[in-house]
Design a protein around this motif. Structure first.
Motif, PDB file in Angstrom:
ATOM      1  N   GLU A  86      11.859  11.366  -3.943  1.00 32.35           N
ATOM      2  CA  GLU A  86      11.856  11.757  -2.540  1.00 32.35           C
ATOM      3  C   GLU A  86      12.158  13.245  -2.461  1.00 32.35           C
ATOM      4  O   GLU A  86      12.620  13.843  -3.438  1.00 32.35           O
ATOM      5  CB  GLU A  86      12.936  10.982  -1.760  1.00 32.35           C
ATOM      6  CG  GLU A  86      12.796   9.484  -1.780  1.00 32.35           C
ATOM      7  CD  GLU A  86      13.965   8.791  -1.081  1.00 32.35           C
ATOM      8  OE1 GLU A  86      14.900   9.510  -0.621  1.00 32.35           O
ATOM      9  OE2 GLU A  86      13.961   7.551  -1.014  1.00 32.35           O
ATOM     10  N   ASP A  87      11.878  13.850  -1.296  1.00 34.36           N
ATOM     11  CA  ASP A  87      12.359  15.218  -1.093  1.00 34.36           C
ATOM     12  C   ASP A  87      13.868  15.203  -1.297  1.00 34.36           C
ATOM     13  O   ASP A  87      14.585  14.418  -0.654  1.00 34.36           O
ATOM     14  CB  ASP A  87      12.033  15.696   0.321  1.00 34.36           C
ATOM     15  CG  ASP A  87      10.549  15.972   0.514  1.00 34.36           C
ATOM     16  OD1 ASP A  87       9.802  15.935  -0.483  1.00 34.36           O
ATOM     17  OD2 ASP A  87      10.140  16.216   1.667  1.00 34.36           O
ATOM     18  N   THR A  88      14.354  16.060  -2.199  1.00 32.26           N
ATOM     19  CA  THR A  88      15.751  15.971  -2.654  1.00 32.26           C
ATOM     20  C   THR A  88      16.421  17.334  -2.576  1.00 32.26           C
ATOM     21  O   THR A  88      15.795  18.361  -2.874  1.00 32.26           O
ATOM     22  CB  THR A  88      15.810  15.437  -4.096  1.00 32.26           C
ATOM     23  OG1 THR A  88      15.178  14.157  -4.148  1.00 32.26           O
ATOM     24  CG2 THR A  88      17.242  15.306  -4.590  1.00 32.26           C
TER      25      THR A  88
ATOM     26  N   GLY B  13      18.186  12.544  -0.809  1.00 34.23           N
ATOM     27  CA  GLY B  13      17.040  12.320  -1.670  1.00 34.23           C
ATOM     28  C   GLY B  13      17.297  11.326  -2.788  1.00 34.23           C
ATOM     29  O   GLY B  13      18.331  10.648  -2.840  1.00 34.23           O
TER      30      GLY B  13
ATOM     31  N   TYR C 133      11.670  13.491  -9.408  1.00 35.98           N
ATOM     32  CA  TYR C 133      12.080  13.377  -8.008  1.00 35.98           C
ATOM     33  C   TYR C 133      11.172  12.384  -7.289  1.00 35.98           C
ATOM     34  O   TYR C 133       9.951  12.556  -7.257  1.00 35.98           O
ATOM     35  CB  TYR C 133      12.040  14.744  -7.335  1.00 35.98           C
ATOM     36  CG  TYR C 133      13.069  15.679  -7.920  1.00 35.98           C
ATOM     37  CD1 TYR C 133      14.353  15.731  -7.411  1.00 35.98           C
ATOM     38  CD2 TYR C 133      12.743  16.487  -9.011  1.00 35.98           C
ATOM     39  CE1 TYR C 133      15.309  16.564  -7.974  1.00 35.98           C
ATOM     40  CE2 TYR C 133      13.686  17.321  -9.583  1.00 35.98           C
ATOM     41  CZ  TYR C 133      14.976  17.355  -9.056  1.00 35.98           C
ATOM     42  OH  TYR C 133      15.920  18.168  -9.613  1.00 35.98           O
TER      43      TYR C 133
END
Length: 321
Positions: A290-292, A255, A288
């Motif tokens: 990106e999906d992290t 991410g 955030y």
């Protein structure tokens, strides 16, 4: 932000033990609100002159400082070192109330030397609370010295400065394990006895749980104390400004995120494989992109103190992105 200090003991004096038969060296963790800060700093200097290590967590609201010092005293003592606390606010009462919410913490507000001697002798107090408004630095030094040098069950004003009777000594001895149970969960005693075993302290079968105060986040606790966890946040999520009692290391496994350390005025862009350490007490905000997912390990038991709400955080991030 916390700081640590120590200095050689005056005239070769060794770091004193604080209980009869207790040979452990002592250290102090200290903190204050704005009304107690000057007195706390003066007492820190005095402790350093005695060769006693000091960890100063700084200044904050009295309820936050009291709670943080209580947690540190509750968790930091070991076989070599006994951790004591020193807290100061306007009256010395507010910080004492919140320090006492942690199990195994016995905080007492003392305005006189006699009160300090009594509470050490009778209660085995391990956190001293003082008043920044009503206690002078010179008087506070006398109170602190008495607090440090009075062993549990020693003669005190309440005993007319005579040895306690065998009946009272028996009661005081029996009070120690009983007091220590107060505020602990039933399984805490077992956890404490196993705390030296890393495998035994792992939490098995724990699923990811939502981070309710931070929408889009979820966390899976791997180990309770010191806390280790795997944390996930969805793209677009935001962590409002917050801080922790203990510092933490994290490694991003996948991410992309950005961290603003508001205490130090620094910012960090993090992606796959990146590492970041955030010191205890440092206020930080996170965005955030990106999906992290990341692994995080605190230096003690996990907690969190919010320093702003989500709407304020969004507005602040929009200003800089």
């Amino acid at each position: 932000m916390s700081s640590s200090s120590t200095a050689p003991a005056a005239d070769g004096e060794s770091n004193p033990a604080t209980a009869a038969g207790d040979t452990r060296r002592i250290k102090f963790v200290t903190g204050a609100d704005s009304f107690g800060c000057a007195l706390k700093d003066a007492l820190n200097s005095h402790l350093a002159s005695l060769g006693i290590p000091v960890e100063d967590i700084g200044v904050g609201p009295y309820y936050t400082i009291g709670d943080q010092i209580g947690r540190l005293v509750s968790e930091k003592s070991d076989s070599d070192t006994r951790t004591l606390g020193l807290v100061a606010c306007g009256t010395g009462v507010g910080v004492q109330i919140f320090a006492n919410k942690s199990p195994g913490v016995y905080a007492a507000t003392c305005g006189t030397v006699d009160e300090a001697v009594n509470t050490r002798s009778i209660n085995g107090a391990n956190v001293l609370a003082v008043s920044g408004m009503y206690t002078s630095p010179d008087k506070a030094v006398e109170i602190l010295d008495a607090f440090i040098r009075t062993p549990f069950k020693s003669p005190c004003p309440a005993s007319e400065n005579k040895d306690w009777s065998p009946e009272i000594v028996s009661f005081l001895d029996g009070s120690v394990p009983e007091m220590d149970k107060i505020g602990r969960k039933e399984d805490d005693a077992e956890k404490i006895s196993l705390s030296s075993c890393v495998i035994c302290d792992l939490v098995e079968g724990r699923e990811f749980e939502p981070v309710k105060i931070m929408p889009g986040g979820e966390m899976r606790i791997l180990r309770e104390s010191p806390t280790s966890a795997i944390v996930r946040f969805k793209a677009g999520s935001l962590e409002p400004a917050h801080h922790h009692t203990f510092g933490h290391d994290l490694i991003v496994t996948k991410g992309k995120k950005k961290v603003w350390n508001l205490t130090k005025g620094e910012e960090f862009g993090l992606g796959d494989g990146d590492f970041l350490f955030t010191p205890a007490g440092d206020v930080h905000r996170v965005k955030y992109f990106e999906d992290t997912e990341f692994f995080i390990r605190w230096d003690g038991k996990w907690d969190i103190f919010l320093d702003e709400d989500l709407e304020t955080a969004r507005a602040e991030v929009e200003k800089v992105l």
